[in-house]
Design an enzyme around this catalytic site. Structure first.
Site, short mmCIF file in Angstrom:
data_model
loop_
_atom_site.label_atom_id
_atom_site.label_comp_id
_atom_site.label_asym_id
_atom_site.label_seq_id
_atom_site.Cartn_x
_atom_site.Cartn_y
_atom_site.Cartn_z
N ASP A 57 -9.16 -4.21 8.59
CA ASP A 57 -9.15 -3.11 9.55
C ASP A 57 -10.38 -3.19 10.46
O ASP A 57 -11.34 -3.88 10.16
CB ASP A 57 -9.14 -1.77 8.82
N ASP A 58 -10.31 -2.46 11.55
CA ASP A 58 -11.43 -2.33 12.49
C ASP A 58 -11.94 -3.68 12.97
O ASP A 58 -13.16 -3.92 13.05
CB ASP A 58 -12.56 -1.51 11.85
#
Length: 904
Positions: free
Chosen positions: A301-302
């Protein structure tokens, strides 16, 4: 072991209790046993029995070779706390020892499920209670009747959880008889340390793991964003000292039946097609396996999936979302094959996709659905990074769109996006049926570990038995669990730090902080309007008094938890100060109902002092120093409304602009200084603004606005102003009207006739390297009176003596000399009903005079003390003068108010 000896061991009276027989109760019969204690998480089945069990000094324990040591330790701790001092421990195959003890008639405790001890099943049969066979993982049976207690888990985790229920039911040493059959609805229940900012300390994590064990949560995901060995240096092995700390956590987790999940995040630099990177990832997992880790995750993620970290990935996978999904699946499948599949006893691999927060299908999700090994569990945050609701339908759709089992990464009560707030409300907005479609839920907590336990308690309760989950009751139980004897004080604190984005999204309503204080305020305002405020004021003042004393009460009552008190200290102090300020506000307004201006002005001064203290508190966060936000959208609006009402009673316009900013604060140069009426003070940002950043004011309600003045920069930082921006206003905060460009430190602008504004702001439209200083923002209405102030003694901020702002002060630098006077001149003559003078310090004396048409001065009375109100008999004049008494104290004047006669 024979069933016969178990029957001999159990008193005969125990067996007959299982048969329901209607027998009249004689008048002299013993009183009914007390009700069962509440058990948390809420059990599925808990049936009381007529008998009663009391823990004696001598206890017989029957255990097996496989009885869970952690469960047995909990049981023995409870027994000792209840007064047991002698333990006779018998193994499940030692019939001779059982026979020796069978005639004692004391308490016999059986610990261990079918895989741990054979004897417990026989005891349950004698009690006519079905065993745990057929229950879900971590399920258990717990039964107690006269002389016998049996704890039997479907597995060792279940027996451990039976011990946790036993701890609660026998907290007093005595319990009514009961039969309990219980199990969790969600297989995986716990917490993910996945926030940005300072990670929890080692001591925090150890305490958390113990807490998860007590609350029957079985999962902890180690994923602190700021651990460099998880992200930036993911290929590197941990130094020995740090590895030793992780090993301690793994050991503590195992003792609490918590699965320690190690989450490695290689996405910032990984080359998905690289054998070397795959091998580095497997080697890192192996180092964790060697210290006892049995659960692993790979969060992706991110990160960007439109930019490759190596040319080889571009050549192998191409570009776009589908390529990113294919590349991630390729790496994860190799880890699944080369590590997970080769380590018996390991849990299923988990991953966090780059698209983790919606249900819209995409080429990326299609690639995961079709190419990622089905054994991998996919983590998902719901519909949104912070999901107001998670429904059964959404959970089912998530499983379909990702094509894998779903574990929810739930971003509550995490506060890394709103670091000035504590989120102490309960877990809400998740439909009970979501557990049927999920592998489980992990809650992402706050930076404040101890304070997170309130929300964690409630999320654990929900995940155990969502059909019986009551967020309000669960929240009160969490308060009692954390606060102990200080639960009442903790409740006052928590309900004034109650709300969150999750609450607003789930309810569709504005912020719901301070649920107890809100209706008390509403009743007070309604009673004040009816001119009969006394009863409502007494109730409101009573609650505000609990807020005012809360810092002392909580620090005294929770002295045994210094970590919690250190975490919440700034917020706790602010709650106390808002309580103090609120009490002064009530007294201020009641004094005006009584016509007592002097008391009202004195209470106003105390109110403002407490409010300034509250707004000067700073808390260090990952985003820099911030003013903590408690009682959000309740306390400060109430105090400002009270001040506005009081100021109108004094004869002022009653406009109280509140500062707004999207930027941080440098040291103690707080936003409140840009609306304090003093151009020598200022708000100073802690960094250069970005495009879209704003500074401005909120007037509290939409009203006519005619003019805006903004002074930025200061002599030692002349370039600290907005170099590229626009001045805007809005009545609702949604639709904005541009007034003019902002390119200079001094902004002065007329608004169109009839302009309605609640918000006025400067919005940054271009990049710059300079920070921003705002000395003052002044908003004028068409009805605001304008005065010019002249006179002596010299001092700071002379215009403040008549600027329609009772918070700004003209402070003389010296005592008055003969002939010194202060003159307030209006734009045109007008009739005066009275003249009010508000001084912040008593000591200076003056004759209060008004000018006649010929220029002469007429004394209407003397100014003494802090509050002076003198009738002017309707005289028409454009000037009021204070002729100082020589030699008195240096004057400090908040406001000289020429008040027009009331309209007939």
């Amino acid at each position: 072991m024979s069933f016969r000896w178990v029957l001999r061991l159990i008193p005969v009276t125990l067996l007959v209790t299982a048969v329901a027989v209607a027998v009249p109760v004689p008048a002299s019969a013993a009183p009914a046993p007390p009700p069962l204690a509440q058990v948390w998480p809420t059990p599925h089945q808990l049936t009381p029995r007529p008998g009663q069990v009391t823990i004696p000094r001598t206890v017989v324990e029957v255990v097996g070779a496989g009885t869970d040591p952690a469960a047995l330790a909990v049981v023995e701790q409870v027994l000792r706390s209840a007064g047991a001092s002698t333990f006779i421990k018998i193994t499940d195959n030692d019939q001779a020892a059982v026979d020796r003890e069978r005639g004692n008639g004391g308490l016999v405790v059986f610990v261990g499920g079918p895989t741990e001890s054979r004897a417990t099943a026989l005891a349950l049969a004698a009690l006519r209670v079905p065993g745990p066979e057929g229950l879900a993982q971590d399920g258990y049976v717990l039964a107690a009747d006269r002389g016998v207690i049996a704890l039997s888990g479907v597995d060792t985790g279940g027996t451990f959880y039976a011990a946790q229920s036993f701890r609660q039911l026998f907290a007093s040493g005595t319990s009514r008889g009961f039969a309990m059959r219980d199990w969790p609805a969600a297989p995986r229940r716990g917490v993910i340390e996945g926030f940005y900012g300072a990670p929890w300390s080692h001591a925090d994590r150890l305490a958390q793991l113990d807490f998860y064990g007590r609350t029957k949560q079985n999962m902890y995901v180690y994923s602190p964003k700021d651990d460099p060995y998880l992200r930036a240096r993911w290929r590197d092995q941990y130094p020995p000292d740090q590895l030793a700390l992780l090993s301690q956590l793994v050991t503590r987790a195992a003792a609490n039946h918590v699965s320690f999940t190690y989450a490695l995040s290689p996405g910032l630099s990984v080359c998905y097609s690289s054998d070397a990177d795959k091998n580095a990832l497997v080697a890192k997992f192996q180092s964790m396996w060697d210290i006892g880790v049995r659960s692993f995750a790979i969060p992706l993620d991110d990160i960007s999936y439109t930019r490759w970290n190596c040319d080889a990935d571009a050549a192998k996978f191409g570009s776009g979302g589908a390529a990113a999904g294919a590349a991630q699946s390729f790496l994860l499948n190799r880890v699944q094959q080369d590590f997970i599949a080769t380590h018996p006893g390991v849990d299923r691999l988990q991953m966090v996709p780059t698209e983790y927060y919606d249900l819209a299908d995409s080429p990326y999700k299609t690639a995961l659905r079709t190419q990622l090994d089905k054994a991998v569990i996919v983590e998902w945050t719901g519909v949104g990074v912070i999901a107001g609701q998670i429904t059964e339908k959404q959970a089912r759709q998530a499983k379909e769109v990702f094509g894998h089992d779903i574990l929810i990464w739930d971003n509550y009560p995490v506060n890394d996006y709103i670091t000035e707030r504590l989120l102490l409300g309960p877990y809400i907005g998740r439909e009970p049926g979501v557990a049927k479609f999920l592998s489980g839920i992990t809650a992402n907590p706050m930076v404040q570990a101890e304070a997170s336990k309130i929300a964690e308690f409630t999320s654990g309760d929900f995940l155990w038995n969502p059909d019986k989950y009551d967020p309000d009751k669960s929240w009160l139980a969490a308060i009692a669990d954390l606060g102990g004897p200080a639960a009442t004080a903790l409740k006052v604190f928590a309900e004034n730090n109650y709300s969150s984005l999750l609450v607003r999204l789930e309810t569709g309503k504005p912020d719901l902080d301070s649920p107890v204080l809100r209706p008390l305020l509403a009743d007070f305002w309604a009673a004040l309007e009816k001119k009969d405020p006394w009863d409502a004021a007494a109730k409101l003042d009573g609650y505000l008094a609990t807020m005012a004393s809360d810092p002392a009460d909580l620090r005294s009552g929770m002295a045994g938890n210094p970590k919690f008190l250190a975490e919440v200290g700034p917020w706790l102090d602010q709650v106390g100060l808002y309580g103090q300020a609120g009490r002064h506000a009530v007294r201020m307004l009641l004094a005006q109902v009584d016509g007592d201006g002097a008391t009202s002005w004195a209470e106003r001064g105390h109110l403002v002092a407490a409010l300034k203290q509250a707004q000067a508190i700073r808390v260090q966060t990952a985003r820099g120093p911030r003013n903590p936000s408690t009682c959000t959208d309740v306390c400060v609006p109430f105090l400002n409304s009270a001040l506005a009402m009081a100021d109108r009673w004094f004869g002022l316009p009653g406009i109280r602009p509140q500062p707004t900013t999207s930027m941080g604060t440098y040291t103690d140069n707080v936003p409140a200084r840009m609306v304090d009426g003093d151009p020598e003070t200022y708000y100073w940002t802690d960094w250069a603004p970005r495009v879209g950043d704003t500074i401005g004011v909120d007037l509290g309600s939409a009203q006519r606005v005619s003019h805006v003045d903004i002074a930025m920069g200061k002599p030692t930082s002349p370039n600290d102003f907005v170099h590229n921006g626009v001045l805007e206003y809005s009545a609702d905060g949604e639709r904005w009207t541009t007034v003019k460009p902002v390119t200079e430190p001094i902004v002065s602008a007329d608004l169109p006739d009839g302009a309605q504004a609640r918000f006025v702001r400067v919005r940054v439209t271009g990049t710059q390297t300079y920070w921003v200083v705002v000395r003052e923002i002044t908003v004028s209405t068409p009805d605001s009176p304008h005065y010019t102030v002249t006179g002596t003694p010299a001092g700071s901020n002379l215009p403040a003596a008549a600027d329609n702002n009772a918070d700004s002060v003209y402070a003389a630098a010296s005592a008055p000399l003969p002939g010194d006077a202060l003159v307030v001149t209006a734009a045109a003559p007008k009739p005066l009903g009275k003249v009010t003078v508000l001084a912040t310090e008593a000591g200076a004396g003056a004759d209060v005079q008004i000018a006649d048409a010929a220029g002469g001065w007429h004394t209407i009375g003397r100014m003494t003390g802090g509050y002076t109100e003198l009738p002017a008999q309707g005289a028409v004049t454009d000037r009021v003068r204070l002729l100082w008494t020589p030699g008195g104290a240096p004057p400090k004047i908040a406001e000289i108010i020429p008040v027009s006669p009331p309209r007939r």
